[in-house]
Design an enzyme around this catalytic site. Structure first.
Site, PDB file in Angstrom:
ATOM      1  N   LYS A 192      35.614  33.143  32.966  1.00 38.84           N
ATOM      2  CA  LYS A 192      35.157  32.698  34.158  1.00 38.84           C
ATOM      3  C   LYS A 192      34.133  31.396  33.594  1.00 38.84           C
ATOM      4  O   LYS A 192      33.881  30.189  34.323  1.00 38.84           O
ATOM      5  CB  LYS A 192      34.115  33.504  34.424  1.00 38.84           C
ATOM      6  CG  LYS A 192      35.070  34.223  35.311  1.00 38.84           C
ATOM      7  CD  LYS A 192      34.608  35.737  35.892  1.00 38.84           C
ATOM      8  CE  LYS A 192      36.021  36.956  36.222  1.00 38.84           C
ATOM      9  NZ  LYS A 192      35.129  37.696  36.918  1.00 38.84           N
TER      10      LYS A 192
ATOM     11  N   ASP B 235      32.623  36.860  45.218  1.00 38.23           N
ATOM     12  CA  ASP B 235      33.886  37.496  44.950  1.00 38.23           C
ATOM     13  C   ASP B 235      34.377  37.962  46.472  1.00 38.23           C
ATOM     14  O   ASP B 235      35.771  38.329  46.524  1.00 38.23           O
ATOM     15  CB  ASP B 235      33.218  38.185  44.124  1.00 38.23           C
ATOM     16  CG  ASP B 235      34.127  39.176  42.560  1.00 38.23           C
ATOM     17  OD1 ASP B 235      34.604  37.834  42.051  1.00 38.23           O
ATOM     18  OD2 ASP B 235      33.430  39.229  41.841  1.00 38.23           O
TER      19      ASP B 235
ATOM     20  N   GLN C 282      29.763  41.641  37.578  1.00 33.79           N
ATOM     21  CA  GLN C 282      30.989  42.448  36.601  1.00 33.79           C
ATOM     22  C   GLN C 282      31.618  43.715  37.219  1.00 33.79           C
ATOM     23  O   GLN C 282      30.324  44.849  37.142  1.00 33.79           O
ATOM     24  CB  GLN C 282      31.008  41.753  35.212  1.00 33.79           C
ATOM     25  CG  GLN C 282      33.191  41.590  34.606  1.00 33.79           C
ATOM     26  CD  GLN C 282      33.879  41.172  35.044  1.00 33.79           C
ATOM     27  OE1 GLN C 282      32.978  39.922  35.564  1.00 33.79           O
ATOM     28  NE2 GLN C 282      34.906  41.306  35.082  1.00 33.79           N
TER      29      GLN C 282
END
Ligand code: NAP
Length: 305
Positions: free
Chosen positions: A54, A121, A98
């Site tokens: 990322k 997300d 995460q």
């Protein structure tokens, strides 16, 4: 028949170059650099790899990224506090946590604490609800679709594969892949079936699919006899075999002879997930900076008291 490969690595790179970099350049004219904050708790080696991917993709496109690391035993309150700070930080337009989080964490509480406008997300209930309720055909106009299914949508569109009216079968019904995938393709007017672990006779469904999306996390779950000749097969699965080889959920060597299109693993859906995270972050920066400009104009135009 030998299927055409859908090269997610190449398509992801094209989207970053042709679509995202120009948007980042346009934002720079307003003095805005899109910013992504990644929260990492603990030392999961797989998370380290994903965060690295990322960060590199952000650098390539000109998006600022920062990683906020916490030890495995950090109190949940400390992470909530950091998210609250990032929610009001004007330089940060997107925030992700995460996953997986250590067991002591209430994952839903953490995800719901992210401002929906910064939830790049697409895991906040607001964004999930938007996928259910909104009717626009883009899928990304006011909300953030989760990155993996959004990436699959873009792979299909980029490859000029029609979606409307097609029989789509999705294997796997998780909150981050299977369910949002179904909603995204339903919005595109496909006829969607979702299969899961309790589905009786999986092959009876998969054989009907014009587009088969597999996200179960089971190597070789989909064999050639389960696939219709000419079907489009999207393999989301990522499985590490004992010999270290990375494979998907589809028997690639068998199914490639029957399908019309197929995604490889690695190099199919994976690179698109990262690209869509950057797309959502750039989109978030565009929306927030447009709102800021409107607010500034309002202030400039308001009469002195
Ligand atoms: P998950 O949360 O474990 O969900 C798997 C889903 O598959 C569940 O709905 C499960 O059913 C279903 N399933 C499991 N075995 C099955 C079987 N034998 N027959 C039918 N359905 C079955 O996993 P996930 O997070 O969705 O991820 C799925 C796969 O995609 C994993 O390999 C993961 O590594 C990969 N992935 C890849 C990307 C990418 O960027 N390429 C991103 C995310 C995930 P139940 O819920 O009923 O048990």
């Amino acid at each position: 028949m030998t299927a055409k490969l859908i090269d997610g690595k190449a398509i992801g790179k094209r989207i970053r170059e042709d679509e995202l970099k120009p948007k980042v350049e346009a934002l720079a004219k307003h003095g805005v650099v899109p910013g992504l904050a990644v929260i990492v708790v603990g030392d999961n080696p797989a998370s380290k790899v994903y965060v690295g991917q990322k960060t590199r993709a952000c650098e390539e496109v000109g998006v600022h990224s920062e990683t906020h690391k916490f030890p495995e035993d950090v109190p949940q309150a400390a992470v909530l506090k950091r998210i609250a700070e990032l929610n009001v930080n004007n330089k940060i337009h997107g925030i992700i946590v995460q996953l997986p989080l250590p067991a002591q964490f209430d994952m839903r509480l953490i995800l719901e604490s992210i401002l929906p406008a910064k939830d790049v997300d697409g895991f906040h209930m607001y964004n999930v609800g938007g996928l259910v309720l909104q009717t626009g055909d883009d899928g990304a106009e006011n909300i953030f679709p989760p990155c993996t299914p959004y990436g699959v949508q873009r792979l299909l569109e980029y490859s000029d594969i029609p979606i409307e009216g097609q029989n789509v079968v999705i294997v796997g019904s998780s909150n981050i892949v299977g369910k949002p995938m179904a909603l995204i393709l339903l919005r595109k007017n496909a006829t969607v079936s979702i299969c899961h672990i309790k589905t009786r006779d999986l092959a009876q469904f998969t054989i009907l699919a014009d587009i088969l999306v597999v996200a179960a996390g089971v190597p070789n779950l989909i064999l050639p006899q389960m696939v219709k000749t000419g079907a489009v097969v999207i393999d989301v699965g990522i499985n590490r075999l004992d010999n270290g080889k990375l494979v998907g959920d589809v028997d690639f060597d068998g199914v490639v002879k029957k399908a019309s299109y197929i995604t490889p693993v690695p190099g199919g859906v994976g690179p698109m997930t990262v690209t869509m995270l950057i797309a959502n972050t750039v989109n978030a920066a565009e929306r927030q900076s447009a709102q800021q400009r409107v607010a500034n104009q309002g202030q400039a135009g308001s009469p002195a008291l």
